[in-house]
Design a protein around this motif. Structure first.
Motif, PDB file in Angstrom:
ATOM      1  N   ASP A  35       0.658  -1.183  -0.035  1.00 18.07           N
ATOM      2  CA  ASP A  35      -0.055   0.105  -0.060  1.00 18.07           C
ATOM      3  C   ASP A  35       0.607   1.219  -0.073  1.00 18.07           C
ATOM      4  N   LYS A  39       0.796   4.207  -2.828  1.00 20.53           N
ATOM      5  CA  LYS A  39       0.335   5.435  -2.914  1.00 20.53           C
ATOM      6  C   LYS A  39       1.568   6.408  -3.128  1.00 20.53           C
ATOM      7  N   GLU A  40       2.916   6.051  -2.841  1.00 20.51           N
ATOM      8  CA  GLU A  40       3.835   6.726  -3.270  1.00 20.51           C
ATOM      9  C   GLU A  40       4.241   7.071  -4.660  1.00 20.51           C
TER      10      GLU A  40
END
Length: 96
Positions: A35, A39-40
């Protein structure tokens, strides 16, 4: 012939063994790392995994592409692709 890729279940089992924890904890750890990386990179950033490599997003400009079925040239919009650069340590361990 190459071996089949490791499945998530096998990876979780290997992480659990390495961490000396149960599979539930290993699954939570793997999901958390996945996750965070997602996201990054989706936000335009990059993630470096020490000893493995760097995962990042790269923008590709608009360009002309050929439809292989008809030979027709089409305009393709700009888009983003996920790339990975592998660490020298990983390359060296594969070639050792």
């Amino acid at each position: 012939m190459a071996a089949k890729p490791m499945t998530k279940t096998q990876l979780v089992a290997a992480i659990a063994e390495a961490m000396e924890a149960d599979k539930k904890v290993a699954t939570a750890a793997l999901d958390a790392v996945t996750d965070i990386i997602t996201k990054e990179v989706a936000g335009g950033g990059a993630v470096t995994l020490p000893g493995v490599g760097k995962i990042y997003c790269r923008e590709r400009p608009a360009r002309e592409v050929r439809n292989p079925a008809t030979g027709e040239m089409l305009q393709k919009d700009a888009d983003k692709v996920v790339k990975m650069t592998f660490a020298k340590a990983l390359k060296d361990s594969v070639n050792a």
